[in-house]
Scaffold this motif. Sequence first.
Motif, PDB file in Angstrom:
ATOM      1  N   ASP A 225       0.807  -1.211   0.000  1.00  0.00           N
ATOM      2  CA  ASP A 225       0.000   0.000   0.000  1.00  0.00           C
ATOM      3  C   ASP A 225       0.848   1.273   0.000  1.00  0.00           C
ATOM      4  N   ASN A 226       2.122   1.166   0.260  1.00  0.00           N
ATOM      5  CA  ASN A 226       2.999   2.338   0.262  1.00  0.00           C
ATOM      6  C   ASN A 226       3.244   2.778  -1.170  1.00  0.00           C
ATOM      7  N   THR A 227       2.454   3.728  -1.631  1.00  0.00           N
ATOM      8  CA  THR A 227       2.598   4.226  -2.992  1.00  0.00           C
ATOM      9  C   THR A 227       2.574   5.743  -2.994  1.00  0.00           C
ATOM     10  N   ALA A 228       3.158   6.287  -4.014  1.00  0.00           N
ATOM     11  CA  ALA A 228       3.086   7.728  -4.238  1.00  0.00           C
ATOM     12  C   ALA A 228       1.778   8.026  -4.966  1.00  0.00           C
ATOM     13  N   LYS A 229       1.215   9.174  -4.685  1.00  0.00           N
ATOM     14  CA  LYS A 229      -0.005   9.619  -5.367  1.00  0.00           C
ATOM     15  C   LYS A 229       0.191  11.077  -5.751  1.00  0.00           C
ATOM     16  N   ILE A 230      -0.091  11.389  -6.998  1.00  0.00           N
ATOM     17  CA  ILE A 230       0.102  12.758  -7.482  1.00  0.00           C
ATOM     18  C   ILE A 230      -1.262  13.410  -7.683  1.00  0.00           C
TER      19      ILE A 230
ATOM     20  N   ALA B  93       4.641   7.369  -0.040  1.00  0.00           N
ATOM     21  CA  ALA B  93       5.976   7.008  -0.525  1.00  0.00           C
ATOM     22  C   ALA B  93       6.494   8.175  -1.368  1.00  0.00           C
ATOM     23  N   PRO B  94       7.811   8.322  -1.498  1.00  0.00           N
ATOM     24  CA  PRO B  94       8.351   9.403  -2.324  1.00  0.00           C
ATOM     25  C   PRO B  94       7.867   9.303  -3.775  1.00  0.00           C
ATOM     26  N   LEU B  95       7.543  10.445  -4.356  1.00  0.00           N
ATOM     27  CA  LEU B  95       7.084  10.532  -5.745  1.00  0.00           C
ATOM     28  C   LEU B  95       8.260  10.898  -6.634  1.00  0.00           C
TER      29      LEU B  95
ATOM     30  N   PRO C  44      13.126  13.557  -5.807  1.00  0.00           N
ATOM     31  CA  PRO C  44      11.833  12.976  -5.430  1.00  0.00           C
ATOM     32  C   PRO C  44      11.049  13.941  -4.537  1.00  0.00           C
ATOM     33  N   ILE C  45       9.734  13.855  -4.615  1.00  0.00           N
ATOM     34  CA  ILE C  45       8.838  14.686  -3.804  1.00  0.00           C
ATOM     35  C   ILE C  45       8.359  13.823  -2.631  1.00  0.00           C
ATOM     36  N   ALA C  46       8.646  14.252  -1.431  1.00  0.00           N
ATOM     37  CA  ALA C  46       8.298  13.496  -0.225  1.00  0.00           C
ATOM     38  C   ALA C  46       6.783  13.459  -0.029  1.00  0.00           C
TER      39      ALA C  46
ATOM     40  N   GLY D  90       3.313  14.287   1.171  1.00  0.00           N
ATOM     41  CA  GLY D  90       2.782  15.535   1.726  1.00  0.00           C
ATOM     42  C   GLY D  90       3.415  16.789   1.169  1.00  0.00           C
ATOM     43  N   ALA D  91       4.499  16.651   0.418  1.00  0.00           N
ATOM     44  CA  ALA D  91       5.206  17.817  -0.113  1.00  0.00           C
ATOM     45  C   ALA D  91       4.586  18.280  -1.436  1.00  0.00           C
ATOM     46  N   ILE D  92       4.856  19.545  -1.759  1.00  0.00           N
ATOM     47  CA  ILE D  92       4.366  20.159  -2.987  1.00  0.00           C
ATOM     48  C   ILE D  92       5.505  20.222  -3.994  1.00  0.00           C
ATOM     49  N   GLY D  93       5.193  19.948  -5.250  1.00  0.00           N
ATOM     50  CA  GLY D  93       6.171  20.030  -6.333  1.00  0.00           C
ATOM     51  C   GLY D  93       5.627  20.875  -7.470  1.00  0.00           C
ATOM     52  N   GLU D  94       6.496  21.174  -8.434  1.00  0.00           N
ATOM     53  CA  GLU D  94       6.113  22.007  -9.574  1.00  0.00           C
ATOM     54  C   GLU D  94       6.664  21.442 -10.863  1.00  0.00           C
TER      55      GLU D  94
END
Length: 128
Positions: free
Chosen positions: A21-26, A56-58, A78-80, A82-86
Motif C-alpha cells: 500500500d505504500n505508494t506515491a499519489k500525485i 511514498a516518495p514521488l 523525489p517529492i516526499a 505531503g510535499a508540494i512540487g512544480e
Amino acid sequence: MKKLLMLLFVGVIGFAATAQDNTAKIEFKSNVIDYGEITRGSDGVRIFKFTNTGDAPLVISNVRSSCGCTIPKKPDAPIAPGAIGEIEVKYDTKRVGPIRKTITVESNADTPTIALKIKGTVLANSGK
C-alpha cells in the motif's frame, strides 16, 4: 497444527498486502492552465503545482510535450509524501494563434501517466 499454519499463512499474506500500500499519489491543483489572450513575445512560463498525497516518495521520471513549441521541466529530486512540487512549462509566445498543447507526466504514482493541458491564444499585437 493445520490451524497454526493457516493462521501464519494468512498473516504473511496480510502483511504483504499492507506493505504494497505504500505508494506515491500525485494530485495536481489543476490539470489545465489557460493562458487566456496574451500578446506575441510575452512571458510563456506557467507552473503546474501538485502534491504527493501518497505515503511514498514521488519520482517524476519523464515530462514531455506534444510539440517542440512547449518545453516542460520536471523536478530533479523525489517529492516526499505531503510535499508540494512544480512542473514548469514554457510556451513559445512568438507563435501567433491558438494554444492547445498536452504535457504528459510519467511517474511512480498509482496513476503512472497523467496528461496536462495548456490552452489560450497568442495575439499578433497588444490589442485584444
